[in-house]
Scaffold this active site. Structure first.
Site, mmCIF file in Angstrom:
data_model
loop_
_atom_site.group_PDB
_atom_site.id
_atom_site.type_symbol
_atom_site.label_atom_id
_atom_site.label_comp_id
_atom_site.label_asym_id
_atom_site.label_seq_id
_atom_site.Cartn_x
_atom_site.Cartn_y
_atom_site.Cartn_z
ATOM 1 N N TYR A 10 27.325 25.613 5.270
ATOM 2 C CA TYR A 10 27.300 24.164 5.457
ATOM 3 C C TYR A 10 28.535 23.737 6.236
ATOM 4 O O TYR A 10 29.675 23.954 5.800
ATOM 5 C CB TYR A 10 27.273 23.422 4.113
ATOM 6 C CG TYR A 10 27.459 21.933 4.322
ATOM 7 C CD1 TYR A 10 26.491 21.191 5.016
ATOM 8 C CD2 TYR A 10 28.611 21.270 3.900
ATOM 9 C CE1 TYR A 10 26.675 19.837 5.263
ATOM 10 C CE2 TYR A 10 28.797 19.910 4.145
ATOM 11 C CZ TYR A 10 27.825 19.206 4.833
ATOM 12 O OH TYR A 10 28.000 17.879 5.100
ATOM 13 N N GLN A 53 12.352 -14.779 6.228
ATOM 14 C CA GLN A 53 11.071 -15.335 5.775
ATOM 15 C C GLN A 53 11.074 -15.185 4.252
ATOM 16 O O GLN A 53 10.843 -14.096 3.729
ATOM 17 C CB GLN A 53 9.900 -14.546 6.393
ATOM 18 C CG GLN A 53 8.538 -15.119 6.035
ATOM 19 C CD GLN A 53 7.390 -14.145 6.359
ATOM 20 O OE1 GLN A 53 7.569 -12.942 6.454
ATOM 21 N NE2 GLN A 53 6.197 -14.695 6.508
ATOM 22 N N ARG A 99 0.809 -1.220 0.000
ATOM 23 C CA ARG A 99 0.000 0.000 0.000
ATOM 24 C C ARG A 99 0.852 1.285 0.000
ATOM 25 O O ARG A 99 0.341 2.376 -0.197
ATOM 26 C CB ARG A 99 -0.965 -0.020 1.194
ATOM 27 C CG ARG A 99 -2.069 -1.050 1.047
ATOM 28 C CD ARG A 99 -2.757 -1.385 2.363
ATOM 29 N NE ARG A 99 -1.970 -2.312 3.177
ATOM 30 C CZ ARG A 99 -2.369 -2.817 4.345
ATOM 31 N NH1 ARG A 99 -3.533 -2.458 4.850
ATOM 32 N NH2 ARG A 99 -1.598 -3.654 5.019
ATOM 33 N N LYS A 147 8.766 -1.135 3.184
ATOM 34 C CA LYS A 147 8.099 -0.147 4.041
ATOM 35 C C LYS A 147 8.898 0.253 5.279
ATOM 36 O O LYS A 147 9.040 1.445 5.582
ATOM 37 C CB LYS A 147 6.734 -0.704 4.463
ATOM 38 C CG LYS A 147 5.992 0.160 5.461
ATOM 39 C CD LYS A 147 4.536 -0.240 5.581
ATOM 40 C CE LYS A 147 4.337 -1.580 6.235
ATOM 41 N NZ LYS A 147 2.897 -1.902 6.380
ATOM 42 N N THR A 207 1.435 -12.719 8.789
ATOM 43 C CA THR A 207 2.071 -12.416 10.079
ATOM 44 C C THR A 207 2.257 -13.669 10.932
ATOM 45 O O THR A 207 3.244 -13.790 11.661
ATOM 46 C CB THR A 207 1.232 -11.385 10.863
ATOM 47 O OG1 THR A 207 -0.137 -11.817 10.863
ATOM 48 C CG2 THR A 207 1.304 -10.001 10.237
ATOM 49 N N GLU A 236 -10.044 -9.653 10.827
ATOM 50 C CA GLU A 236 -9.457 -8.732 9.856
ATOM 51 C C GLU A 236 -10.551 -8.036 9.070
ATOM 52 O O GLU A 236 -11.608 -8.614 8.816
ATOM 53 C CB GLU A 236 -8.515 -9.495 8.909
ATOM 54 C CG GLU A 236 -7.245 -9.980 9.579
ATOM 55 C CD GLU A 236 -6.513 -8.874 10.314
ATOM 56 O OE1 GLU A 236 -6.009 -7.947 9.655
ATOM 57 O OE2 GLU A 236 -6.459 -8.912 11.561
HETATM 58 C C1 UD1 Z 1 -1.978 -6.432 10.995
HETATM 59 C C2 UD1 Z 1 -2.956 -7.278 11.795
HETATM 60 C C3 UD1 Z 1 -4.162 -6.410 12.154
HETATM 61 C C4 UD1 Z 1 -3.722 -5.195 12.917
HETATM 62 C C5 UD1 Z 1 -2.638 -4.430 12.162
HETATM 63 C C6 UD1 Z 1 -2.073 -3.370 13.069
HETATM 64 C C7 UD1 Z 1 -2.729 -9.606 11.013
HETATM 65 C C8 UD1 Z 1 -3.325 -10.652 10.195
HETATM 66 N N1 UD1 Z 1 -3.388 -8.417 11.013
HETATM 67 O O1 UD1 Z 1 -2.607 -6.074 9.775
HETATM 68 O O2 UD1 Z 1 -5.070 -7.156 12.942
HETATM 69 O O3 UD1 Z 1 -4.821 -4.330 13.157
HETATM 70 O O4 UD1 Z 1 -1.562 -5.301 11.768
HETATM 71 O O5 UD1 Z 1 -0.989 -2.714 12.550
HETATM 72 O O6 UD1 Z 1 -1.739 -9.832 11.682
HETATM 73 N N2 UD1 Z 1 4.867 -9.021 7.840
HETATM 74 C C9 UD1 Z 1 5.867 -9.977 7.726
HETATM 75 N N3 UD1 Z 1 5.632 -11.099 6.990
HETATM 76 C C10 UD1 Z 1 4.457 -11.334 6.377
HETATM 77 C C11 UD1 Z 1 3.423 -10.353 6.503
HETATM 78 C C12 UD1 Z 1 3.669 -9.228 7.246
HETATM 79 O O7 UD1 Z 1 6.958 -9.808 8.280
HETATM 80 O O8 UD1 Z 1 4.341 -12.382 5.731
HETATM 81 C C13 UD1 Z 1 5.124 -7.795 8.632
HETATM 82 C C14 UD1 Z 1 5.036 -6.523 7.820
HETATM 83 O O9 UD1 Z 1 6.313 -6.163 7.313
HETATM 84 C C15 UD1 Z 1 4.538 -5.512 8.852
HETATM 85 C C16 UD1 Z 1 3.770 -6.352 9.855
HETATM 86 O O10 UD1 Z 1 4.142 -7.699 9.636
HETATM 87 O O11 UD1 Z 1 5.606 -4.863 9.509
HETATM 88 C C17 UD1 Z 1 2.258 -6.208 9.691
HETATM 89 O O12 UD1 Z 1 1.895 -6.569 8.381
HETATM 90 P P1 UD1 Z 1 0.794 -5.767 7.578
HETATM 91 O O13 UD1 Z 1 0.643 -6.399 6.251
HETATM 92 O O14 UD1 Z 1 1.050 -4.319 7.621
HETATM 93 O O15 UD1 Z 1 -0.502 -6.129 8.446
HETATM 94 P P2 UD1 Z 1 -1.857 -5.329 8.551
HETATM 95 O O16 UD1 Z 1 -2.672 -5.578 7.338
HETATM 96 O O17 UD1 Z 1 -1.594 -3.916 8.905
HETATM 97 CA CA CA Z 2 0.276 -2.694 9.119
#
Ligand code: UD1
Ligand code: CA
Length: 426
Positions: free
Chosen positions: A336, A77, A13, A20, A83, A158
């Site tokens: 500078y 990963q 996004r 990010k 997550t 979610e």
């Molecule tokens: C997630 C939560 C949501 C919460 C939100 C808050 C889940 C399913 N949902 O959603 O309930 O309200 O965070 O911020 O957990 N990441 C990995 N590996 C992956 C996927 C994600 O390391 O395979 C990391 C991303 O880099 C990020 C974090 O996990 O830093 C959260 O991932 P993101 O995709 O932003 O989750 P949200 O859709 O925001």
């Molecule tokens: Ca997030």
């Protein structure tokens, strides 16, 4: 306490070529802000799940470790399957853990160490096997919603999987959890990717544990602003606003004047002494130290690693980078100074530039106390100027030059200015 930081996701996004968590917020990557908070909580060796641009994230981790005295361990990963999957992979390195495991998404940089400490206390007072830090939001769109039955926390839904009535729930999941290690390992083994995205959701561990009869808890944040996460560029801008406002308010409470806080940027981990005045459009990065009775700006940029001592003036359109300005140094306009040490009471004329970078390496400039650098002087580093030295307007002091105390140099390349009596003798 062990900690798992999630930083493998691309951040679709953001619509960016850059992962990010490496996007800067006030001159320091978002992930760095989270690591800083973890360091303040006393976490020594966080497991950081990396994936997208893993090499870049690893190299930032090395830098952050040095800066924050951490020993973070990157865990790869390869494919981002959610997550829950990310935590499964990190948990393999924690098999022996018996205590608590904190999980923190790398895109949630606003939760403060004090807030987290209170959350940990609440968790320990409860009998929960897992506690979730939740947040009541006026606009909960995009976050997972906290499901309660008769007030009791039962799970997280979610947005994509939520019904219309569930979407109206305003209590959301921040993505920060504190698990009892054994309960976490047990629940991780039971997650299934049966949701709209087809991912392994960490959020499912709540329902799994709750159905199995374990106590689960959700503690809401007192301040909604701490619960802001970064998914889009709009979120990033909002996070920066909250972060800088919070820092500036703290400095104002400590006796620093900000003529226009809205138009001023101050990163976390900055120290500013009392009765210093910061004028608008100034940008001060993390780790900067500014003394008492200084004047900064308007339009000053003070970058990481700089120290400005009491009574110094860093005026309009002046950039200071990794430099030390002694007491009462005046750099009032258009300058500078990079990799420079400037002695007390020295005047830096308008247009002074330290040419500190030769295309390959950075070099230092040393200017003694009570010196006078004339307007438009270029100091090609490395150069040293002794106490009370002076440069004429427009002079170019070439690399390797050592100007002795009290000497005046002028011209291009700069050479000692002979006294009239000396000139007559020739
Ligand atoms: C997630 C939560 C949501 C919460 C939100 C808050 C889940 C399913 N949902 O959603 O309930 O309200 O965070 O911020 O957990 N990441 C990995 N590996 C992956 C996927 C994600 O390391 O395979 C990391 C991303 O880099 C990020 C974090 O996990 O830093 C959260 O991932 P993101 O995709 O932003 O989750 P949200 O859709 O925001
Ligand atoms: Ca997030």
């Amino acid at each position: 306490m062990e900690a798992i930081l999630l930083a493998a996701g691309k951040g679709t996004r953001m619509r960016s070529e850059q992962v990010k968590v490496l996007h800067p917020a006030l001159g320091f990557p978002v992930l760095g802000h989270v690591l800083e908070t973890l360091a303040r909580l006393g976490v020594k060796a966080p497991r950081v799940v990396v994936g997208t641009q893993a090499a870049e994230v690893r190299s930032f981790l090395k830098q952050a470790d040095r800066l924050l005295k951490l020993k973070s361990q990157a865990v790869l990963q390869k494919e981002q399957k959610g997550t829950g999957h990310a935590v499964q992979i990190a948990a393999r390195t924690l098999r022996k853990a018996r205590g608590e495991v904190l999980v923190w998404p790398g895109d949630m940089p606003l939760v403060r160490a004090e807030t987290l400490a209170a959350f940990i206390r609440e968790h320990r007072l409860s009998d929960a096997k897992v506690s979730v830090l939740s947040c009541v939001m006026a606009q909960p769109e995009g976050y997972g919603r906290v499901l309660r039955a008769g007030g009791n926390f039962i799970g997280i839904r979610e947005e994509l999987d939520a019904s219309e009535s569930e979407k109206r729930i305003q209590e959301v999941n921040t993505g920060i959890y504190l698990f009892e290690a054994t309960a976490l390992f047990e629940a991780l083994g039971k997650i299934k990717p049966n949701n709209q995205k087809g991912e392994y959701y960490l959020t499912d561990t709540i329902e799994i544990l709750s159905v199995a009869g374990a106590a689960v808890a959700a503690f809401p944040l007192a301040r909604e602003s701490e619960g802001l996460g970064i998914n889009s560029r709009t979120d990033l801008a909002e996070v920066v606003r909250v972060m800088k406002d919070r820092e500036i308010r703290k400095h104002m409470e400590n006796g620093v004047t900000f003529e226009s806080p809205e138009q001023t940027f101050v990163a976390p981990d900055v120290k500013i002494g009392g009765d210093t005045v910061i004028y608008p459009w100034s940008y001060i990065e993390r780790g900067v130290r500014i003394g008492r009775h200084c004047q900064i700006g308007p339009f000053a940029k003070i970058r990481a690693g700089s120290v400005i001592e009491d009574g110094a003036v860093v005026g309009s359109f002046v950039e200071i980078n990794r430099s030390h300005l002694g007491r009462g140094v005046l750099a009032k306009h258009l300058a500078y100074l990079g990799d420079a040490v400037v002695g007390a009471g020295t005047n830096i004329g308008a247009g002074t530039v330290t040419a500190n970078y030769d295309g390959k390496n950075k070099h230092r400039t040393q200017i003694g106390p009570k010196s006078f650098i004339g307007s438009n002087t270029v100091l090609i580093a490395p150069v040293t100027l002794g106490q009370g030295a002076k440069t004429g307007a427009g002079s170019v002091v070439t690399a390797g030059t050592k100007v002795p105390s009290g000497q005046v140099v002028v011209g291009v390349p700069a050479r000692p200015l002979k006294k009239v009596s000396e000139r007559k003798r020739k």
